[in-house]
Design a protein around this motif. Structure first.
Motif, short mmCIF file in Angstrom:
data_model
loop_
_atom_site.label_atom_id
_atom_site.label_comp_id
_atom_site.label_asym_id
_atom_site.label_seq_id
_atom_site.Cartn_x
_atom_site.Cartn_y
_atom_site.Cartn_z
N LYS A 23 0.81 -1.21 0.00
CA LYS A 23 0.00 0.00 0.00
C LYS A 23 0.85 1.28 0.00
O LYS A 23 0.37 2.34 -0.34
CB LYS A 23 -0.93 -0.02 1.21
CG LYS A 23 -2.07 -1.02 1.05
CD LYS A 23 -2.92 -1.09 2.28
CE LYS A 23 -4.11 -2.01 2.03
NZ LYS A 23 -4.92 -2.22 3.23
N LYS A 54 3.18 3.81 -3.62
CA LYS A 54 3.08 5.15 -4.22
C LYS A 54 3.98 6.14 -3.47
O LYS A 54 4.69 6.95 -4.08
CB LYS A 54 1.63 5.62 -4.18
CG LYS A 54 1.40 6.92 -4.93
CD LYS A 54 0.01 7.46 -4.70
CE LYS A 54 -0.98 6.83 -5.64
NZ LYS A 54 -2.34 7.40 -5.48
N LEU A 55 3.94 6.04 -2.14
CA LEU A 55 4.75 6.96 -1.33
C LEU A 55 6.25 6.68 -1.52
O LEU A 55 7.06 7.62 -1.55
CB LEU A 55 4.35 6.83 0.15
CG LEU A 55 4.88 7.91 1.10
CD1 LEU A 55 4.59 9.31 0.59
CD2 LEU A 55 4.29 7.73 2.49
N LEU A 92 3.59 9.71 10.38
CA LEU A 92 3.07 8.41 9.94
C LEU A 92 2.91 7.45 11.13
O LEU A 92 1.92 6.74 11.22
CB LEU A 92 4.02 7.79 8.89
CG LEU A 92 4.07 8.51 7.54
CD1 LEU A 92 5.12 7.89 6.64
CD2 LEU A 92 2.71 8.48 6.85
N LYS A 93 3.88 7.50 12.04
CA LYS A 93 3.76 6.66 13.24
C LYS A 93 2.52 7.08 14.04
O LYS A 93 1.77 6.25 14.53
CB LYS A 93 4.99 6.84 14.13
CG LYS A 93 6.17 5.94 13.77
CD LYS A 93 7.30 6.19 14.78
CE LYS A 93 8.16 4.98 14.97
NZ LYS A 93 9.21 5.19 15.97
N THR A 94 2.32 8.40 14.15
CA THR A 94 1.16 8.91 14.87
C THR A 94 -0.14 8.39 14.26
O THR A 94 -1.07 8.01 14.97
CB THR A 94 1.15 10.46 14.83
OG1 THR A 94 2.40 10.92 15.33
CG2 THR A 94 0.02 11.04 15.64
N LEU A 95 -0.17 8.36 12.93
CA LEU A 95 -1.39 7.93 12.25
C LEU A 95 -1.62 6.42 12.38
O LEU A 95 -2.66 5.92 11.99
CB LEU A 95 -1.32 8.29 10.76
CG LEU A 95 -1.28 9.78 10.41
CD1 LEU A 95 -1.20 9.98 8.91
CD2 LEU A 95 -2.49 10.51 10.96
N GLY A 96 -0.61 5.72 12.89
CA GLY A 96 -0.79 4.27 13.12
C GLY A 96 0.03 3.39 12.20
O GLY A 96 -0.14 2.17 12.21
N PHE A 97 0.90 4.00 11.41
CA PHE A 97 1.75 3.18 10.54
C PHE A 97 2.71 2.37 11.42
O PHE A 97 3.31 2.89 12.36
CB PHE A 97 2.53 4.06 9.55
CG PHE A 97 1.69 4.47 8.37
CD1 PHE A 97 1.87 3.85 7.13
CD2 PHE A 97 0.71 5.43 8.48
CE1 PHE A 97 1.09 4.21 6.05
CE2 PHE A 97 -0.08 5.79 7.40
CZ PHE A 97 0.12 5.18 6.18
N SER A 98 2.80 1.09 11.10
CA SER A 98 3.58 0.17 11.94
C SER A 98 5.06 0.21 11.57
O SER A 98 5.46 0.85 10.60
CB SER A 98 3.06 -1.25 11.75
OG SER A 98 3.32 -1.66 10.42
N HIS A 148 5.60 -0.98 8.09
CA HIS A 148 5.33 0.04 7.06
C HIS A 148 6.54 0.96 6.88
O HIS A 148 6.92 1.29 5.76
CB HIS A 148 4.11 0.89 7.44
CG HIS A 148 2.82 0.15 7.32
ND1 HIS A 148 1.99 -0.06 8.38
CD2 HIS A 148 2.22 -0.44 6.26
CE1 HIS A 148 0.92 -0.75 7.99
NE2 HIS A 148 1.04 -0.98 6.70
#
Lengths: 388, 222
Positions: free
Chosen positions: A2, A5-6, A295-301, A304
């Motif tokens: 996922k 793209k980034l 990204l970590k704050t948003l929940g990226f593990s 990721h």
């Protein structure tokens, strides 16, 4: 994936930096590929050796010759299917300072010599013409192309080991059964060499440089080698018999210091690839510390983030690796063309491609390891405080 | 009904060998649907308290329960999943990813869900519609004004329909008009969409929008 793209967008965030890094890796991979190809080329003779051929030469050194009489005795040893002999002629063709003029010139017993080497392909007509002509010669197609030799041409040589002016008539050409066969050798009759030396240097004997034997069953090689060397142990010309591979290897080992240096340099280049890439990835990740914290704050593990940082590193490494390999082929081709006789067999082997590509992959992984581990250990609150 | 429960929470930081207490034995509760404003001078511990409630930092002592989950007991991986599901973040400096468009920035939290591409698109378009930026979805952050960037950040915060919305000085980097728009938007999210919001602010005008105000000073609630 996922985050693909980034990864792609991050890779091209600093286009010039990314392009320069890819180019740097490409040049390093190409240099690595070239050095490995040179090493492979050095071992080409060893790799192309037949398993059923053995060589007998003087025990002290190949520069000392063996008596002609050994031939008769050797061919009666059980298990020896064929025997012939040859001499190194050397000689100078045109300008001695031009590498292109150097190609091996070997005096062979007669055209039957070729029966021992099925990998050397000669037409029946050429072989018959060679057999008939006292000072005829057979040349490899590569050297013929390089110098424009045609049937009937005369190759003039100035002798060094065997002094005098020599002229050989081109009577045919050979080609290799595959790309591993050296196509730069010139073969001519030993008898012609013997006659000419007898005339010009009365009293000097021309004997045998080395004997070549084809063995019916390769399992008998140790026994036959032992038998030959025992036969001449106490003679005035004691022998050393070895497999063709060992014989070729002995020439390669003379250059072991050079080969070791090339080997070391090739692995230093992997280090350079790693530094070039690591520098770019460390800078990129440091610049984006705050974004990774977001990204970590948003929940990226952790996975990721490893994918993001490792992915960017791998994209750059693989792009550089592929580009480097694409460069390697024309450069190797140009090198082979420029020095056709220096490395008679100069091919970019699959193992070289695998190693060069592997080096890029290893660099890609290694370069991402430190910055990724830093980001994984980073506390979110510390990352968010980072200034962009 | 209490959504957030903060019980005897203390937080200290260590700088070299010095312990710096930031929060001192704080307890309070936040009801579901509440719009709480946290005020206080710089260094009073507002942001630290917000970070603890949002699960991006851990208290030195005490327990924080959000929607029945004691977040202080979750490990890193569980906490990351919990944040993705339950918390929407709005930062002072927006913190958008500059190489992604407004649409892609808002879509980011949804990449962690099992939604299909079509479902993600619908959610993103709805969130951008709520913040009034559906016509700017293909613009990059640098092509937007500060107020618009913050609205994209709010869309990103609400796109997963989180249990709790936390905003750290959301108007701190904006001009008066943009700040007013953002506050109205937060107010609308609270009243119309029933979002529970905790907002840290210095700005008295922003604080006016909150239903309830708590003041922090030297790590203690008043």
């Amino acid at each position: 994936m996922k985050v693909l793209k980034l990864i792609i967008k991050n890779t091209w965030r600093h286009k010039l930096r990314t392009l320069l890094t890819i180019l740097g890796i490409a040049i390093a991979v190409m240099a690595f590929g070239m050095l490995r190809t040179i090493i492979t080329a050095w071992y080409a003779g060893v790799e192309a050796s037949a398993a059923n051929r053995i060589i007998t030469h003087h025990r002290v050194s190949i520069i000392f010759q063996l008596p002609l009489t050994y031939r008769e005795q050797i061919q009666h040893i059980p298990g020896v299917a064929g025997v012939s002999f040859a001499n190194w002629f050397s000689g100078i063709y045109k300008d001695v300072n031009d590498w292109r003029n150097f190609f091996p010139r070997i005096a062979i017993e007669n055209d039957a010599y070729f029966d021992l080497f099925p990998e050397i392909i000669i037409s029946q007509e050429d072989r018959a013409a060679f057999a008939k002509e006292r000072n005829g010669c057979i040349v490899g197609e590569k050297i013929a192309r390089e110098h424009g030799f045609k049937t009937g041409d005369i190759i003039p040589l100035e002798g060094d080991i065997y002094p005098g002016h020599w002229e050989f008539v081109v009577r045919g050409f050979y080609k290799g059964r595959d790309a591993t066969v050296d196509e730069t050798v010139m073969f001519f009759h030993w008898k012609y060499l013997d006659e000419q030396v007898r005339q010009s240097q009365p009293g000097r004997e021309v004997n045998v440089g080395w004997y070549v034997m084809r063995i019916q069953n390769p399992n008998d090689i140790p026994r036959i080698s032992g038998t030959i060397d025992e036969m001449y142990l106490n003679s005035r010309a004691s022998t050393k018999t070895e497999t063709e591979k060992e014989f070729q290897q002995s020439f390669v080992s003379m250059s072991s210091a050079i080969l070791t240096s090339i080997n070391v340099i090739s692995f230093v280049i992997i280090g350079i690839i790693l530094l070039v890439l690591a520098n770019t990835i460390v800078m990129a990740v440091r610049e984006r510390t705050r974004e990774y914290a977001v990204l970590k704050t948003l929940g990226f593990s952790k996975n990721h983030l490893i994918q993001l940082i490792g992915g960017e590193s791998m994209v750059i490494a693989l792009a550089g690796g592929v580009l480097g390999l694409v460069f390697t082929f024309p450069v190797a081709g140009g090198f082979a063309k420029a020095f056709p006789t220096f490395f008679p067999v100069f091919n970019v082997e699959p193992i070289t491609i695998t190693m060069a590509f592997g080096a890029a992959v290893v660099a890609g992984i290694a370069a991402a390891t430190f910055p990724a581990s830093r980001i994984l250990r980073m506390k979110i609150v510390d990352g968010l405080r980072t200034l962009e | 009904m209490s959504l957030v429960s903060v019980q005897n929470v203390s937080k200290s930081y260590w700088r070299d060998s010095f312990e710096i207490p930031v929060l001192n034995n704080i307890s309070f509760e936040i009801s579901e649907g509440e719009f709480l404003g946290l005020m206080g001078p710089s260094g009073s511990g507002k942001t630290t308290l917000l970070n603890l409630i949002a699960g991006i930092d851990r208290p030195t002592e005490g327990a924080i329960t959000v929607a029945g989950t004691d977040v202080t007991r979750l490990n890193e991986s569980e906490l990351a999943k919990w944040r993705a599901r339950h918390v929407g973040f709005v930062f002072q400096f927006y913190n958008l990813i500059p190489v992604l468009t407004a649409f892609e920035n808002v879509e980011l939290p949804l990449l962690l869900s099992n939604l299909s591409k079509k479902e993600r698109r619908e959610h993103v378009e709805f969130a951008l519609n709520v913040v009034g930026l559906e016509d700017r979805m293909h613009h990059y952050p640098k092509q937007l004004s500060g107020g618009q960037e913050q609205r994209v950040a709010i869309a990103r915060a609400i796109v997963t329909d989180p249990t709790l919305l936390v905003a750290d000085e959301p108007t701190g980097d904006l001009d008066k008009i943009s700040a007013e728009e953002i506050l109205k938007l937060l107010e609308r999210l609270n009243t119309e969409f029933k979002k529970t919001i905790i907002m840290v602010t210095h700005d008295p005008r922003a604080a006016e929008k909150a239903h309830k105000l708590r003041h922090l000073d030297k790590g203690e609630l008043s």
